[in-house]
Design a protein around this motif. Structure first.
Motif, mmCIF file in Angstrom:
data_model
loop_
_atom_site.group_PDB
_atom_site.id
_atom_site.type_symbol
_atom_site.label_atom_id
_atom_site.label_comp_id
_atom_site.label_asym_id
_atom_site.label_seq_id
_atom_site.Cartn_x
_atom_site.Cartn_y
_atom_site.Cartn_z
ATOM 1 N N ILE A 5 106.577 -84.785 -78.833
ATOM 2 C CA ILE A 5 105.157 -84.971 -78.537
ATOM 3 C C ILE A 5 105.019 -84.994 -77.021
ATOM 4 O O ILE A 5 105.501 -85.910 -76.356
ATOM 5 N N ILE A 6 104.382 -83.972 -76.476
ATOM 6 C CA ILE A 6 104.266 -83.807 -75.034
ATOM 7 C C ILE A 6 102.797 -83.775 -74.646
ATOM 8 O O ILE A 6 101.977 -83.125 -75.308
ATOM 9 N N GLY A 7 102.460 -84.480 -73.600
ATOM 10 C CA GLY A 7 101.088 -84.473 -73.100
ATOM 11 C C GLY A 7 101.075 -84.865 -71.642
ATOM 12 O O GLY A 7 102.113 -85.112 -71.030
ATOM 13 N N SER A 8 99.885 -84.955 -71.096
ATOM 14 C CA SER A 8 99.744 -85.401 -69.709
ATOM 15 C C SER A 8 99.558 -86.916 -69.731
ATOM 16 O O SER A 8 98.513 -87.448 -69.341
ATOM 17 N N PHE A 9 100.576 -87.627 -70.211
ATOM 18 C CA PHE A 9 100.448 -89.039 -70.532
ATOM 19 C C PHE A 9 100.449 -89.942 -69.301
ATOM 20 O O PHE A 9 99.960 -91.063 -69.369
ATOM 21 N N SER A 10 100.992 -89.462 -68.202
ATOM 22 C CA SER A 10 100.982 -90.260 -66.973
ATOM 23 C C SER A 10 99.926 -89.779 -65.989
ATOM 24 O O SER A 10 99.258 -90.572 -65.341
ATOM 25 N N HIS A 11 99.788 -88.467 -65.868
ATOM 26 C CA HIS A 11 98.820 -87.899 -64.931
ATOM 27 C C HIS A 11 97.417 -87.860 -65.517
ATOM 28 O O HIS A 11 96.425 -87.984 -64.790
ATOM 29 N N GLY A 12 97.314 -87.655 -66.830
ATOM 30 C CA GLY A 12 96.018 -87.689 -67.495
ATOM 31 C C GLY A 12 95.123 -86.512 -67.185
ATOM 32 O O GLY A 12 93.905 -86.661 -67.087
ATOM 33 N N SER A 13 95.692 -85.325 -67.070
ATOM 34 C CA SER A 13 94.894 -84.147 -66.767
ATOM 35 C C SER A 13 94.266 -83.564 -68.027
ATOM 36 O O SER A 13 94.848 -83.609 -69.116
ATOM 37 N N MET A 14 93.070 -83.007 -67.877
ATOM 38 C CA MET A 14 92.516 -82.174 -68.943
ATOM 39 C C MET A 14 93.274 -80.850 -68.984
ATOM 40 O O MET A 14 93.979 -80.478 -68.048
ATOM 41 N N ALA A 15 93.112 -80.139 -70.100
ATOM 42 C CA ALA A 15 93.553 -78.740 -70.258
ATOM 43 C C ALA A 15 95.060 -78.576 -70.226
ATOM 44 O O ALA A 15 95.556 -77.495 -69.910
ATOM 45 N N ASN A 16 95.815 -79.599 -70.573
ATOM 46 C CA ASN A 16 97.273 -79.502 -70.497
ATOM 47 C C ASN A 16 97.925 -78.926 -71.746
ATOM 48 O O ASN A 16 99.012 -78.351 -71.675
ATOM 49 N N ALA A 17 97.296 -79.095 -72.910
ATOM 50 C CA ALA A 17 97.998 -78.814 -74.165
ATOM 51 C C ALA A 17 98.353 -77.348 -74.330
ATOM 52 O O ALA A 17 99.491 -77.012 -74.687
ATOM 53 N N LEU A 18 97.401 -76.441 -74.117
ATOM 54 C CA LEU A 18 97.681 -75.012 -74.297
ATOM 55 C C LEU A 18 98.773 -74.525 -73.352
ATOM 56 O O LEU A 18 99.747 -73.890 -73.793
ATOM 57 N N PRO A 19 98.686 -74.774 -72.038
ATOM 58 C CA PRO A 19 99.766 -74.293 -71.165
ATOM 59 C C PRO A 19 101.110 -74.951 -71.436
ATOM 60 O O PRO A 19 102.160 -74.303 -71.307
ATOM 61 N N GLN A 20 101.115 -76.229 -71.818
ATOM 62 C CA GLN A 20 102.387 -76.855 -72.164
ATOM 63 C C GLN A 20 102.977 -76.226 -73.418
ATOM 64 O O GLN A 20 104.206 -76.092 -73.541
ATOM 65 N N ALA A 21 102.118 -75.818 -74.349
ATOM 66 C CA ALA A 21 102.610 -75.141 -75.553
ATOM 67 C C ALA A 21 103.283 -73.817 -75.201
ATOM 68 O O ALA A 21 104.261 -73.418 -75.846
ATOM 69 N N GLN A 48 107.059 -73.100 -76.293
ATOM 70 C CA GLN A 48 107.376 -72.007 -77.209
ATOM 71 C C GLN A 48 108.393 -71.044 -76.634
ATOM 72 O O GLN A 48 109.219 -70.480 -77.359
ATOM 73 N N PHE A 49 108.377 -70.843 -75.321
ATOM 74 C CA PHE A 49 109.348 -69.939 -74.714
ATOM 75 C C PHE A 49 110.781 -70.450 -74.863
ATOM 76 O O PHE A 49 111.728 -69.663 -74.836
ATOM 77 N N THR A 50 110.962 -71.754 -75.012
ATOM 78 C CA THR A 50 112.319 -72.278 -75.173
ATOM 79 C C THR A 50 112.915 -71.915 -76.526
ATOM 80 O O THR A 50 114.135 -71.854 -76.672
ATOM 81 N N ASP A 51 112.045 -71.658 -77.527
ATOM 82 C CA ASP A 51 112.526 -71.305 -78.865
ATOM 83 C C ASP A 51 111.365 -70.699 -79.639
ATOM 84 O O ASP A 51 110.480 -71.413 -80.105
ATOM 85 N N ARG A 52 111.370 -69.389 -79.791
ATOM 86 C CA ARG A 52 110.266 -68.716 -80.484
ATOM 87 C C ARG A 52 110.232 -69.027 -81.972
ATOM 88 O O ARG A 52 109.210 -68.819 -82.636
ATOM 89 N N PRO A 71 104.085 -67.436 -80.906
ATOM 90 C CA PRO A 71 103.481 -67.916 -82.152
ATOM 91 C C PRO A 71 102.946 -69.351 -82.077
ATOM 92 O O PRO A 71 103.070 -70.122 -83.030
ATOM 93 N N VAL A 72 102.347 -69.728 -80.950
ATOM 94 C CA VAL A 72 101.753 -71.059 -80.804
ATOM 95 C C VAL A 72 100.563 -71.187 -81.753
ATOM 96 O O VAL A 72 99.761 -70.253 -81.891
ATOM 97 N N LYS A 73 100.444 -72.335 -82.382
ATOM 98 C CA LYS A 73 99.297 -72.621 -83.240
ATOM 99 C C LYS A 73 98.391 -73.632 -82.536
ATOM 100 O O LYS A 73 98.808 -74.764 -82.268
ATOM 101 N N VAL A 74 97.184 -73.219 -82.213
ATOM 102 C CA VAL A 74 96.217 -74.089 -81.560
ATOM 103 C C VAL A 74 95.326 -74.703 -82.626
ATOM 104 O O VAL A 74 94.615 -73.990 -83.339
#
Length: 580
Positions: free
Chosen positions: A403-419, A423-427, A456-459
């Motif tokens: 479970i990854i998020g912007s939990f310390s910095h608290g930025s908006m718009a983090n989920a899609l780019p983090q995905a 995903q690149f680490t394992d398709r 194949p990210v699922k949003v």
């Protein structure tokens, strides 16, 4: 053999440090480096649509793999876009090397087109930020930057003018062995002796765990059993400590639930394990507190400590467990476990039952169904805001999920780019972006990156047409919501127009089938779920000033003719209000 230029040497060192991808947006000052990547095996240039996405993706990759990841931005405005994602990576202790390419070296300081000073700009969000002003600085400066990022856990920034990148690399340059992993840190004997005494003298001990418990699950459980301690966690500790945990009492803080708050306040010794929990208002001020952390600068900056222990959580507990006296009295532990169970029954599960006819769909129900359907080793990336709440309360960790998020910095718009980075680490691994409509629309252009790279990210889009967390903050402050409403399109239609799978869900009965169909789809997919904008998070402990804020907000909205909305809100949240 042709002589290397600085850019080629730069790329070779990245490959030697284990970097497999460089996320970024091309630009003229970056051209020598991008061309070197084109001609180098073992590393790829990952084109994205926004440099902020590049930094978030690199940070997520580093958190998944534990190794160094990298991103790049062209001179001036290009690398400025990296800064938000780099702040997030740095505060998440993710080892990231950022290349900030620069204007021609002879023009620095003369107000040239697109001129900034990246070596200064990134100082606050990095351990190391330096300018390569001469080929003679290579490769030592880059190697130093890498060792700062890996060794200290966080960001290093290297500013490289495009003309310097094209110059010949120095002959007989000294390349030393690179640090690619961090050591363990054992506390001193005096600190272990003092901690043993505090634990032995305490009747009621509570453990509160953060992300520093990664890799220490077995030791935390063994310690909790030995001293009969309830175990609470911060949000960043959830994935490492909640699973297979018979001592779990939930999470404290603004997104909290369960009995963690009571457990931390009713003990007589609180041990903070690997957490830099920022909300000191949720920590007690009348019990003894010990903090264990590998980062000494974290010790004591949130609360007054009776003992500060500098060390890895796992190594500290391995030293501690054999030496503390076993406790046999379970009364405090059992009391907290019962409170936790009661809280889950009455609050956390309130929206997941009898929802078949509720429209708009309860977001809690969406998170609950998602938790059931997603793979056992899925990676969830979570947008800041209300998605954090639903992930914290409904996603079930098991030791394999992330479970990854912007939990310390608290930025908006983090989920899609983090995905993207995850995903690149394992398709083949399932990656799910839990996106809010506000965050998703902010960096929506990089949904096109999913299509372009066939990721194949699922949003799963929690589409409540509002900035829900901001609205809650306004209500708590005694203000009517204003400027928080989004006029949204059909995001599923946009996904289909982009060449991805897209489906819109408005009825609860259609949700599970839509998620399953999207997950079975081999490419990128978006499930646009229309959710209830009136479902607001209620903290497990409501202070009088918060109640006053809600009451004041209610009166203002009623005076403005908004009684219907307040009635809907009351109905949506009635069962979530903790009973005294």
């Amino acid at each position: 053999m042709a002589k290397q230029n600085v850019a080629e040497q730069f790329v070779d060192i990245l490959v030697r440090a284990g970097v497999q991808r460089l996320y970024g947006v091309v630009g003229d000052s970056l051209n020598p480096v991008v061309d070197a990547i084109r001609r180098t095996r073992g590393i790829d240039w990952i084109q994205v649509r926004h440099e902020e996405t590049a930094a978030f993706a690199a940070g997520a990759e580093a958190q998944i793999t534990g190794g160094l990841a990298a991103c790049a931005g062209s001179c001036g405005p290009g690398n400025l876009h990296l800064i938000n994602g780099l702040y997030d990576a740095h505060r998440s202790m993710a080892p990231v090397l950022a290349l900030a390419s620069h204007i021609p070296s002879g023009e620095i300081g003369l107000g040239y087109f697109q001129e900034t000073h990246p070596d200064r700009l990134f100082q606050e969000c990095s351990h190391y930020s330096e300018l390569i002003s001469s080929p003679k600085q290579m490769p030592r400066l880059l190697q130093t930057a890498i060792q700062h990022a890996v060794g200290r856990g966080g960001v290093s920034v290297v500013a490289l003018p495009g003309d310097i990148a094209s110059e010949p690399a120095p002959e007989k340059a000294v390349e030393h062995a690179l640090v690619t992993s961090r050591p363990t840190v054992r506390p001193g004997d005096a600190e272990i002796d003092a901690l043993v005494r505090l634990v032995d003298d305490a009747d009621r001990v509570t453990l509160f765990c953060g992300s520093g418990t990664k890799g220490a699950h077995a030791e935390v459980m063994q310690f909790a059993e030995r001293i009969k301690s309830p175990v609470g966690h911060a949000l960043r500790g959830k994935e490492w400590i909640q699973y297979d945990n018979p001592y779990d009492v939930g999470m404290s803080g603004l997104l909290g639930y369960g009995a963690a708050y009571e457990a931390t306040h009713e003990c007589d010794l609180l041990i903070l394990l690997g957490t830099d929990f920022p909300y000191n208002a949720f920590l007690p001020d009348d019990v003894k507190i010990v903090q264990v952390d590998v980062r000494p600068e974290h010790l004591g900056r949130r609360s007054k400590l009776d003992l500060a222990v500098w060390g890895d959580v796992r190594e500290t507990l391995r030293c501690l467990i054999p030496r503390v006296r076993p406790k046999t009295d379970r009364r405090f532990l059992d009391k907290m476990l019962k409170k936790h169970a009661d809280a889950l029954e009455g609050v956390v599960r309130a929206y997941t039952r009898k929802v078949e006819k509720h429209r708009p769909i309860h977001p809690e129900y969406v998170a609950s169904v998602l938790d059931e359907i997603a793979d056992d080793d899925a990676v969830f990336t979570v947008d800041t805001g209300m998605c954090n709440v639903w992930a914290a309360r409904y996603l079930t960790p098991n030791g394999r999920r992330r479970i990854i998020g912007s939990f310390s910095h608290g930025s908006m718009a983090n989920a899609l780019p983090q995905a993207i980075g995850a995903q690149f680490t394992d398709r083949r691994r399932q990656v799910v972006s839990m996106s809010g409509d506000g965050g998703f629309s902010m960096l929506m252009g990089d949904f096109l990156s999913l299509v372009q790279h066939d990721l194949p990210v699922k949003v799963v889009l929690f589409d409540n047409s509002s900035l829900g967390m901001v609205e809650l903050e306004m209500l708590v402050a005694g203000l009517p919501s204003y400027g928080t409403t989004n006029l949204n399109p059909d995001f599923a239609a946009i996904a289909r127009a982009a060449g991805a799978y897209g489906v819109r869900v408005e009825k609860p009965k259609d949700l599970a089938g839509a998620l399953k169909d999207a997950f079975r789809h081999k490419g990128p997919a978006l499930v646009d779920v229309v959710t209830d904008p009136n479902a607001l998070s209620i903290p497990p402990k409501i202070k009088s000033e918060m109640v006053t804020g809600f009451a004041l907000s209610a009166s203002k909205i009623v005076l403005d003719g908004g009684v219907g909305r307040m009635l809907q809100m009351a109905r949506s949240n009635l069962r979530n209000v903790p009973r005294p």
